[in-house]
Design an enzyme around this catalytic site. Structure first.
Site, PDB file in Angstrom:
ATOM      1  N   GLU A  81     -13.231   2.692   3.990  1.00  0.00           N
ATOM      2  CA  GLU A  81     -12.320   3.309   4.964  1.00  0.00           C
ATOM      3  C   GLU A  81     -11.579   4.505   4.377  1.00  0.00           C
ATOM      4  O   GLU A  81     -11.195   5.424   5.094  1.00  0.00           O
ATOM      5  CB  GLU A  81     -11.340   2.278   5.512  1.00  0.00           C
ATOM      6  CG  GLU A  81     -11.981   1.214   6.407  1.00  0.00           C
ATOM      7  CD  GLU A  81     -12.614   0.069   5.637  1.00  0.00           C
ATOM      8  OE1 GLU A  81     -12.653   0.105   4.393  1.00  0.00           O
ATOM      9  OE2 GLU A  81     -13.072  -0.903   6.294  1.00  0.00           O
ATOM     10  N   PHE A 132      -6.004 -14.570  10.019  1.00  0.00           N
ATOM     11  CA  PHE A 132      -7.041 -13.951   9.181  1.00  0.00           C
ATOM     12  C   PHE A 132      -7.041 -12.433   9.406  1.00  0.00           C
ATOM     13  O   PHE A 132      -7.078 -11.966  10.526  1.00  0.00           O
ATOM     14  CB  PHE A 132      -8.402 -14.551   9.542  1.00  0.00           C
ATOM     15  CG  PHE A 132      -9.540 -13.921   8.799  1.00  0.00           C
ATOM     16  CD1 PHE A 132      -9.635 -14.030   7.409  1.00  0.00           C
ATOM     17  CD2 PHE A 132     -10.509 -13.186   9.476  1.00  0.00           C
ATOM     18  CE1 PHE A 132     -10.678 -13.430   6.719  1.00  0.00           C
ATOM     19  CE2 PHE A 132     -11.559 -12.594   8.793  1.00  0.00           C
ATOM     20  CZ  PHE A 132     -11.645 -12.709   7.414  1.00  0.00           C
ATOM     21  N   LYS A 188      -6.847  -6.974  19.175  1.00  0.00           N
ATOM     22  CA  LYS A 188      -8.221  -7.193  19.638  1.00  0.00           C
ATOM     23  C   LYS A 188      -8.262  -7.552  21.131  1.00  0.00           C
ATOM     24  O   LYS A 188      -9.100  -7.043  21.880  1.00  0.00           O
ATOM     25  CB  LYS A 188      -8.851  -8.305  18.801  1.00  0.00           C
ATOM     26  CG  LYS A 188     -10.307  -8.529  19.088  1.00  0.00           C
ATOM     27  CD  LYS A 188     -10.904  -9.517  18.100  1.00  0.00           C
ATOM     28  CE  LYS A 188     -12.404  -9.658  18.339  1.00  0.00           C
ATOM     29  NZ  LYS A 188     -13.021 -10.595  17.400  1.00  0.00           N
ATOM     30  N   MET A 191      -7.836  16.195 -16.890  1.00  0.00           N
ATOM     31  CA  MET A 191      -6.462  16.690 -16.795  1.00  0.00           C
ATOM     32  C   MET A 191      -5.500  15.751 -17.519  1.00  0.00           C
ATOM     33  O   MET A 191      -4.524  16.186 -18.139  1.00  0.00           O
ATOM     34  CB  MET A 191      -6.069  16.850 -15.320  1.00  0.00           C
ATOM     35  CG  MET A 191      -4.757  17.550 -15.113  1.00  0.00           C
ATOM     36  SD  MET A 191      -4.757  19.212 -15.847  1.00  0.00           S
ATOM     37  CE  MET A 191      -5.153  20.225 -14.430  1.00  0.00           C
TER      38      MET A 191
HETATM   39  C1  LIG Z   1      -6.297   8.306  -7.110  1.00  0.00           C
HETATM   40  C2  LIG Z   1      -5.749   8.966  -8.316  1.00  0.00           C
HETATM   41  N1  LIG Z   1      -5.563   8.277  -9.461  1.00  0.00           N
HETATM   42  C3  LIG Z   1      -5.084   8.888 -10.561  1.00  0.00           C
HETATM   43  C4  LIG Z   1      -4.759  10.207 -10.548  1.00  0.00           C
HETATM   44  C5  LIG Z   1      -4.191  10.876 -11.786  1.00  0.00           C
HETATM   45  N2  LIG Z   1      -5.100  11.946 -12.251  1.00  0.00           N
HETATM   46  C6  LIG Z   1      -4.915  13.257 -11.974  1.00  0.00           C
HETATM   47  S1  LIG Z   1      -6.095  14.239 -12.596  1.00  0.00           S
HETATM   48  C7  LIG Z   1      -6.878  12.934 -13.285  1.00  0.00           C
HETATM   49  C8  LIG Z   1      -8.125  13.123 -14.090  1.00  0.00           C
HETATM   50  C9  LIG Z   1      -9.283  13.543 -13.261  1.00  0.00           C
HETATM   51  O1  LIG Z   1     -10.440  13.463 -14.056  1.00  0.00           O
HETATM   52  P1  LIG Z   1     -11.820  13.978 -13.548  1.00  0.00           P
HETATM   53  O2  LIG Z   1     -12.049  13.496 -12.154  1.00  0.00           O
HETATM   54  O3  LIG Z   1     -12.873  13.653 -14.522  1.00  0.00           O
HETATM   55  O4  LIG Z   1     -11.598  15.560 -13.428  1.00  0.00           O
HETATM   56  P2  LIG Z   1     -11.268  16.621 -14.595  1.00  0.00           P
HETATM   57  O5  LIG Z   1      -9.787  16.652 -14.774  1.00  0.00           O
HETATM   58  O6  LIG Z   1     -11.987  16.173 -15.843  1.00  0.00           O
HETATM   59  O7  LIG Z   1     -11.782  17.905 -14.051  1.00  0.00           O
HETATM   60  C10 LIG Z   1      -6.199  11.732 -13.042  1.00  0.00           C
HETATM   61  C11 LIG Z   1      -6.614  10.401 -13.531  1.00  0.00           C
HETATM   62  C12 LIG Z   1      -4.927  10.879  -9.320  1.00  0.00           C
HETATM   63  N3  LIG Z   1      -4.603  12.176  -9.171  1.00  0.00           N
HETATM   64  N4  LIG Z   1      -5.445  10.262  -8.248  1.00  0.00           N
END
Ligand SMILES: Cc1ncc(C[n+]2csc(CCOP(=O)(O)OP(=O)(O)O)c2C)c(N)n1
Length: 569
Positions: free
Chosen positions: A50, A112, A162, A478
């Site tokens: 979803e 449920f 529902k 990041m």
């Molecule tokens: C749902 C969610 N969980 C955690 C984060 C924290 N967060 C921000 S950037 C990031 C890393 C993203 O890594 P990746 O998808 O490999 O992209 P990159 O930064 O390597 O380009 C995280 C964990 C977030 N923004 N969203």
């Protein structure tokens, strides 16, 4: 045959112009699904989760400007929508979410799959409705769509028990609905004297400014004011910077464009703001990522803020003049009052930062490419094909924002406010369904891509021609960058493995290629662009690249880091 609540819900959605909805069925929403089948006029796209349905409705809404609709069953189906609703709320995306609920008699009994979805989503929606009877449904739907579009757009939830979906609609409601046309009107509440006086003051400030900066946000796209903004900038010689969500609201290669501002903004955009004597902010929130340290934001400038949402005025930056209203109504009034002039000295001054605008990145060669250089190749292809691009969240998102050339308006899908990993793929599916004739690219990190990877099946089932680039650095990039810079290089929980993405794609029926060498990238991008159906590139990049420039959290915009320096612990 009787008309049920489910039937009237279909009819009411159709009357609002809904031709596609994104959802996943379950017990408490089955009468509505049955009605959908009977009605036969609304296409249903089955998301595999979803959250994917909500992001797809969001992507659909962002590229079209119309309300996106998603559907889920009660309990876990409904709660799985929450991240998508929060994402849409933060970025002002008009959406309506429909959830099934347990029958009225069972509500409050821990039945449920019963959950208080209206309570759970209250902070992340503009409004929520519970349909107590089938007869209420047409009125609720009309009101939900009005609220989703009105003022600052956003998501609205309709929870339908529902038994309400299967109960018969009364004859009065059925015949009244059949003959009442749906009228979609724009709100008009900005022609009062106070607003006009503020617009006069704003125009006078623009006329007098020697070092103005026009700051463009997503509200410019939402109000359809892209051309008006460009003409105003040219008329009054106003250099333009954009927020992340306003990136596609002003052409990146326009002579007046200074680029993205904020945490990863260009040096010239951020320095221009800091040296300006007037900020004209149009349709944006002045959020923390854009403003940096609020007390030091544009210290010499007067600030003029136009926005439709009064609650964002003065939140971080206290404006000298604020104009509240739909930009479609207020901006033409401003543009008609601003005098033409040139500001040669200011533009000379801005050129001083041009040499800082282009980051030094190594050329593509043998071996793993530098991520930003590699994404420049992808961005150029996106520009050439006037494509739509959806990014996920992280380093690749910022590199794309920095590298993208001119885009058509409403062609950059990214989550600015919520920063939701997993967004790109399902949002792109929504965009592909809305715009089947356009090229659509997905650029995601290897972390975020794994969060909604199941939607590859949706893309295949719906024949979405997506070009997918997984920027694979083996890290939550990041997060790793912040750990390198601010946590002594201790990479706690940020190294990530993944599948062979090309093989995974193939398992879904999508041809994929792995690119692990800069010299091979050009060919791979051409291959992906030319594929008839969806295609995926597993783009292996240097593992520890960082995004620059970088304004550390809490610093002022001019304190941006443009080159690597020792980690701060
Ligand atoms: C749902 C969610 N969980 C955690 C984060 C924290 N967060 C921000 S950037 C990031 C890393 C993203 O890594 P990746 O998808 O490999 O992209 P990159 O930064 O390597 O380009 C995280 C964990 C977030 N923004 N969203």
């Amino acid at each position: 045959m009787k008309t049920t609540g489910g039937d009237i819900l279909c009819q009411a959605l159709h009357a609002q112009g809904v031709r596609v909805l994104f959802g996943h069925p379950g017990g408490a929403i089955l009468p509505f699904y049955d009605a959908l089948h009977r009605d036969g006029r609304i296409r249903h796209v089955l998301a595999r989760h979803e959250q994917g349905a909500a992001h797809a409705a969001d992507g659909y809404a962002r590229v079209t400007g119309v309300v996106g609709v998603c559907v889920a069953t009660s309990g876990p189906g409904a709660t799985n929508l929450v991240t998508g609703l929060a994402t849409a709320m933060a970025d002002s995306v008009p959406m309506v979410a429909i959830t099934g609920q347990v029958p009225r008699g069972a509500m409050g009994t821990e039945a449920f799959q019963e959950t208080d979805i209206l309570g759970i989503t209250a902070p992340v929606t503009k409004y929520g409705f519970l349909a107590h009877t089938a007869d209420e449904i047409p009125g609720i739907v009309a009101e939900a769509f009005r609220i989703a579009r009105a003022g600052r757009p956003g998501p609205v939830l309709i929870d339908v028990p529902k038994d309400v979906q299967s109960e018969a609609v009364s004859d009065e409601v059925r015949s009244a609905f059949a003959c009442s046309p749906v009228v979609v009107s724009r709100t008009r509440d900005n022609d009062d004297a106070l607003t006009l006086a503020q617009i006069h003051r704003a125009a006078a400030l623009v006329d007098r400014a020697e070092r103005p900066v026009l700051l463009v946000g997503r509200g410019v796209l939402l109000s359809g004011m892209v051309d008006t903004v460009r003409r105003l900038a040219e008329w009054a010689d106003l250099p333009v910077v954009t927020s992340l969500l306003g990136l596609d609201a002003f052409p990146a290669q326009h002579p007046l464009a200074l680029g993205l501002t904020g945490m990863h903004g260009t040096p010239r955009a951020n320095h221009a703001i800091q040296e300006s004597d007037l900020i004209l902010g149009l349709g944006l929130r002045f959020d923390d990522r854009l403003v940096g340290h609020a007390e030091d934001f544009a210290p010499r400038a007067r600030v003029v803020h136009f926005d439709v949402d009064p609650s964002v005025i003065g939140r971080t930056i206290r404006p000298h003049v604020s104009v509240i209203g739909d930009l479609a109504e207020t901006l033409p009034l401003l543009a008609a009052r601003v005098r033409p002039r040139t500001r040669a000295a200011w533009r000379d001054r801005l050129r001083a930062w041009d040499r800082e605008a282009e980051p030094l990145t190594p050329a593509l060669a043998e071996g793993l490419p530098h991520a930003r250089t590699a994404l420049r190749v992808v961005a150029a292809q996106i520009g050439r094909s006037h494509a739509i691009v959806a990014t996920d969240v992280g380093q690749h998102q910022m590199w794309m924002a920095q590298e993208l050339p001119d885009l058509e308006p409403r062609s950059f899908l990214t989550t600015g406010g919520m920063g939701t990993m997993g967004y790109a793929l399902p949002a792109a599916i929504g965009a592909a369904i809305a715009c089947p004739d356009r090229d659509i690219w997905v650029v995601a990190g290897d972390g975020g891509f794994q969060m909604c990877v199941q939607e590859l099946a949706t893309a295949v089932q719906e024949r979405c021609r997506l070009r997918i680039v997984v920027v694979n650095n083996g890290y939550l990039g990041m997060v790793r960058q912040w750990q390198e810079m601010f946590y002594g290089g201790r990479y706690s929980g940020s190294e990530i493995s993944g599948p062979d993405f090309a093989a995974l794609a193939l398992a879904y029926g999508i041809p994929g290629r792995t690119v692990a060498c800069g010299a091979a990238l050009g060919d791979a991008v051409s291959w992906a662009s030319a594929e008839e159906g969806p295609a995926l590139l597993d783009l292996r990049v240097a593992r520890e690249d960082n995004v620059y420039p970088f304004v550390p959290a809490g610093a002022a915009l001019h304190e941006l880091i443009v080159a690597p320096r020792a980690a701060v612990s």
